[in-house]
Design a protein around this motif. Structure first.
Motif, short mmCIF file in Angstrom:
data_model
loop_
_atom_site.label_atom_id
_atom_site.label_comp_id
_atom_site.label_asym_id
_atom_site.label_seq_id
_atom_site.Cartn_x
_atom_site.Cartn_y
_atom_site.Cartn_z
N LEU A 173 0.86 -1.18 0.00
CA LEU A 173 0.00 0.00 0.00
C LEU A 173 0.89 1.23 0.00
CD1 LEU A 173 -2.63 -1.14 2.67
CD2 LEU A 173 -2.78 -1.31 0.18
N THR A 216 -2.64 -3.44 -5.68
CA THR A 216 -3.03 -2.09 -5.27
C THR A 216 -3.12 -1.18 -6.48
OG1 THR A 216 -0.72 -1.57 -4.83
CG2 THR A 216 -2.04 -2.33 -2.98
N ILE A 228 -7.59 -1.18 -3.17
CA ILE A 228 -7.09 -2.54 -3.31
C ILE A 228 -8.03 -3.33 -4.22
CG2 ILE A 228 -6.44 -4.64 -2.09
CD1 ILE A 228 -6.23 -2.90 0.46
#
Length: 353
Positions: A173, A216, A228
């Motif tokens: 992330l 992601t 996501i």
């Protein structure tokens, strides 16, 4: 020979007969599932009450061989026959045992790093000159009955004593600076920078379908939000939006003890759209095209390309069909083509112009 010995032999003979009959019924079950899958890929199958999904397959196997059959072994067998109809299978696989050819053993023993296969879940390695991946951290979570391990190469694994949770995909992330991983029914967000007693991990559960892949979306310009993408065994592509507020990251930083939280998936924004009629094998965001791509072993909707907004509506997406589906794909920006590979043993080039 005593009557007691005779009774034992009689019971043993009955057990053998029962087991042989169970094997015959199991073989018929497998053949029926393969036939159903073949017709489905050819577009000839019409769903009815006799359809064999995983739940029905698992219940039948348990009825044949008893409740000691583990869900993870049956699930691995089911995935194998569903994704590759020509795969060689053995009944012992549902018990967690595998037949290894002598040539395969020889090739393993000749490697520089010898690997002794102890069981399906364990490996004992003796490393040679070349360095293999090794476990660097392990954390036991008693109240949730599972263990988390991290490796030197960045592999995050979750083990559950009751039902092993296989990690099916992971990514990073970029905005929240966390690792995201998916298991069959959960999404894990992990602070890889935390160490020892200050580890910080969040588990989002339950997910409606079994998650098979994750990636992601790198286009987000929001400093505290990540999107996501996840593909599942129901043919859906899911979009999960997470923010720093969802995990209370600012508050958790101030705490010094281990933090492992289970969060209800109902409290998160998740949108999804069924784009395939079979398992989604891979999903990837292609930033050059500002689109996502997903592939499936589905022969009709084998590859899909579309804007993320299409997951929230029913507007058309680009797609094409490949016999026996697509297992993997990649994009070449220089040539502006997508290359796919599947069970037909060769790649398919699709021009995007």
């Amino acid at each position: 020979m005593s009557d007691k010995d005779c009774d034992k032999e009689s019971c043993s003979a009955l057990d053998v007969v029962h087991f042989k009959n169970a094997l015959k019924q199991f073989q018929k079950l497998v053949e029926k599932k393969v036939t159903q899958k073949t017709e489905e890929r050819l577009g000839l199958y019409v769903k009815d009450d006799d359809e064999i999904d995983y739940d029905k397959f698992y219940e039948t196997v348990q009825a044949l061989f008893g409740p000691e059959i583990k869900d993870c072994n049956v699930k691995a067998f089911f995935r194998k026959i569903s994704s590759n109809l020509d795969a060689k299978t053995e009944w012992c696989e549902i018990f967690g045992y595998f037949i290894v050819e002598s040539d395969a053993i020889s090739s393993q023993l000749s490697e520089e790093n010898t690997v002794f296969l102890v069981s399906q879940k364990q490996q004992i390695t003796h490393t040679g000159v070349k360095r293999r991946d090794v476990i660097k951290g392990i954390a036991k979570v008693p109240h949730l009955d599972f263990t988390v391990t991290s490796s030197q190469k960045g592999v995050l694994t979750v083990f559950n004593n009751q039902d092993t949770a296989w990690v099916t995909g992971c990514d990073f992330l970029t905005q929240l600076k966390r690792v995201v991983a998916v298991t069959e029914r959960t999404v894990i967000v992990w602070d890889y920078k935390s160490k020892g007693s200050q580890s910080n991990c969040f588990v989002i559960k339950p997910m409606e379908n079994g998650l098979l892949c994750v990636c992601t979306v790198t286009a987000s310009d929001h400093l505290a939000k990540d999107n996501i993408l996840m593909g599942d065994d129901g043919g859906y592509v899911n979009l999960l939006t997470v923010t720093s507020d969802d995990f209370g990251l600012k508050q958790s930083k101030a705490k010094k003890q281990s933090q492992f939280h289970v969060l209800d998936s109902k409290n998160f924004k998740i949108v999804k759209r069924k784009l395939h009629d079979d398992w989604v094998m891979k999903v990837k965001y292609i930033s050059d095209l500002n689109c996502f791509g997903s592939c499936s072993i589905d022969s009709i909707h084998s590859f899909v390309l579309g804007d993320i907004k299409r997951l929230e509506d029913n507007m058309p997406v680009k797609e094409f069909s490949v016999p026996k589906g697509v297992n993997a794909f990649t994009y070449c920006g220089k040539s502006n083509v997508i290359v796919t590979g599947g069970n037909i043993k060769y790649g398919v080039h699709s021009s995007l112009e």
